[in-house]
Design a protein around this motif. Structure first.
Motif, PDB file in Angstrom:
ATOM      1  N   MET A  71      40.950  51.296  33.596  1.00 29.50           N
ATOM      2  CA  MET A  71      39.552  50.938  33.854  1.00 29.50           C
ATOM      3  C   MET A  71      38.667  51.298  32.663  1.00 29.50           C
ATOM      4  O   MET A  71      37.711  50.588  32.357  1.00 29.50           O
ATOM      5  CB  MET A  71      39.033  51.644  35.106  1.00 29.50           C
ATOM      6  N   GLU A  97      39.159  43.692  40.132  1.00 30.67           N
ATOM      7  CA  GLU A  97      40.597  43.506  39.988  1.00 30.67           C
ATOM      8  C   GLU A  97      40.944  43.393  38.510  1.00 30.67           C
ATOM      9  O   GLU A  97      40.393  42.546  37.800  1.00 30.67           O
ATOM     10  CB  GLU A  97      41.054  42.244  40.724  1.00 30.67           C
ATOM     11  N   ARG A  98      41.840  44.257  38.080  1.00 33.28           N
ATOM     12  CA  ARG A  98      42.230  44.257  36.661  1.00 33.28           C
ATOM     13  C   ARG A  98      43.363  43.264  36.420  1.00 33.28           C
ATOM     14  O   ARG A  98      44.305  43.206  37.213  1.00 33.28           O
ATOM     15  CB  ARG A  98      42.660  45.659  36.227  1.00 33.28           C
ATOM     16  N   LEU A 137      35.793  46.392  31.181  1.00 37.81           N
ATOM     17  CA  LEU A 137      36.221  47.220  32.305  1.00 37.81           C
ATOM     18  C   LEU A 137      35.525  48.568  32.334  1.00 37.81           C
ATOM     19  O   LEU A 137      35.175  49.074  33.404  1.00 37.81           O
ATOM     20  CB  LEU A 137      37.749  47.423  32.253  1.00 37.81           C
ATOM     21  N   VAL A 190      36.531  41.313  32.042  1.00 42.47           N
ATOM     22  CA  VAL A 190      36.725  40.584  33.292  1.00 42.47           C
ATOM     23  C   VAL A 190      35.386  39.961  33.651  1.00 42.47           C
ATOM     24  O   VAL A 190      34.385  40.674  33.791  1.00 42.47           O
ATOM     25  CB  VAL A 190      37.209  41.506  34.430  1.00 42.47           C
ATOM     26  N   ILE A 213      48.958  47.075  33.704  1.00 42.48           N
ATOM     27  CA  ILE A 213      47.587  46.888  34.188  1.00 42.48           C
ATOM     28  C   ILE A 213      46.709  47.772  33.311  1.00 42.48           C
ATOM     29  O   ILE A 213      46.874  48.997  33.298  1.00 42.48           O
ATOM     30  CB  ILE A 213      47.441  47.291  35.664  1.00 42.48           C
TER      31      ILE A 213
END
Length: 298
Positions: free
Chosen positions: A117, A139-140, A128, A123, A114
């Protein structure tokens, strides 16, 4: 000028900073880098110039080799040593070498990651790190990365750090790998050092610093620093063609499927060591191959 400049990116520079600097030195706008390195990280950053910019996506798809250091005892919001600390724990004693090696080897092969951030992964059209700076949750996306090899180099008992070398696929976040290594060892952790020593066929020993480039500029020898375009495509298979097919390729024509199906897709079309084009299998006609990049005579 056309070719690939194996740059040793200095610490404190963004990859974009390097591209802008190279544009001025080589006096051309056709310059592109082949895989972002964070400003705090130094390492191999192949720079494509002129017609070499056509292969940027293919060079980005190569294996990368890093020297990294994971420090146990705290994790940060950015997963490196520059972010705010979000979790700490006492490291009364370091894991044994056997434990460390077992954990490192557990990451071999495909791994689900994942991204952090504080990264440039997008996204919904937004990076991010932009969500992170705005304190917005999102949500990543999970991604599959591949670890080809990972080996312990050194353990420092005093600062609770483990230095290791890793060969990995594109898209691998070493910061996240360090955090995950710490978790498996039972500690919060972060990446305390990172250096990229190889990208595809370009390594640290064959890279040039900006001092080297400035010296070549003063001596009017910039062209000698450039590697041929094909050197960035060693991971693709090659098909040798004759003069007749070479002419067809120069016109961007589709061609019949060769007798021997290439091992990679896409693949290179060559004539007497000259890179003519990058071709790929035709999605709609299994009997044809089609061009995706054509190179003018160098």
């Amino acid at each position: 000028m056309d070719g690939i400049l194996p740059l040793w990116k200095p610490r404190g520079w963004t990859s974009h900073d390097c591209v802008m600097k190279i544009r001025k030195i080589f006096k051309t706008k056709k310059v592109g880098h082949t895989g972002t390195l964070d400003p705090e990280v130094e390492g191999v950053l192949p720079i494509c110039i002129g017609q070499a910019t056509k292969i940027v996506p293919y060079l980005m798809d190569t294996k990368k080799v890093y020297i990294a250091e994971v420090q146990l005892g705290k994790t940060t919001e950015t997963e490196d040593s520059y972010g705010e600390v979000v979790e700490t724990a006492e490291v009364n004693s370091m894991p044994s070498l056997e434990q460390i090696d077992k954990v490192l080897q557990s990451f071999l092969g495909d791994t689900i990651q994942i991204p952090p951030m504080y990264s440039a992964v997008k996204v919904n059209g937004k990076k991010l790190y932009e969500y992170a700076r705005a304190n917005e949750s999102v949500e990543r996306p999970k991604r599959t990365i591949h670890i080809y090899s990972i080996d312990r180099l050194m353990v420092n008992e005093e600062d609770h750090s483990i230095k290791f070398q890793v060969t990995c696929s594109k898209g691998t976040y070493i910061r996240t790998l360090c955090v995950d290594i710490g978790k498996k060892l039972g500690f919060p952790a972060h990446m305390s050092f990172l250096e990229r020593i190889k990208t595809g066929s370009f390594d640290k020993d064959g890279s040039y610093t900006f001092d080297d480039i400035h010296q070549a500029q003063e001596e009017d020898k910039l062209q000698k620093l450039l590697q041929p375009i094909v050197s960035g495509l060693n991971h693709l298979s090659q098909i040798e063609v004759d003069e007749y097919i070479k002419q067809k390729i120069s016109y961007g024509q589709k061609l019949p499927m060769p007798d021997k199906i290439p091992e990679s897709n896409p693949f290179l079309m060559m004539h007497q060591d000259e890179l003519l084009a990058i071709y790929q299998l035709h999605e709609k006609n299994e009997h044809e191959i089609k061009p995706v990049r054509i190179f003018k005579a160098l």
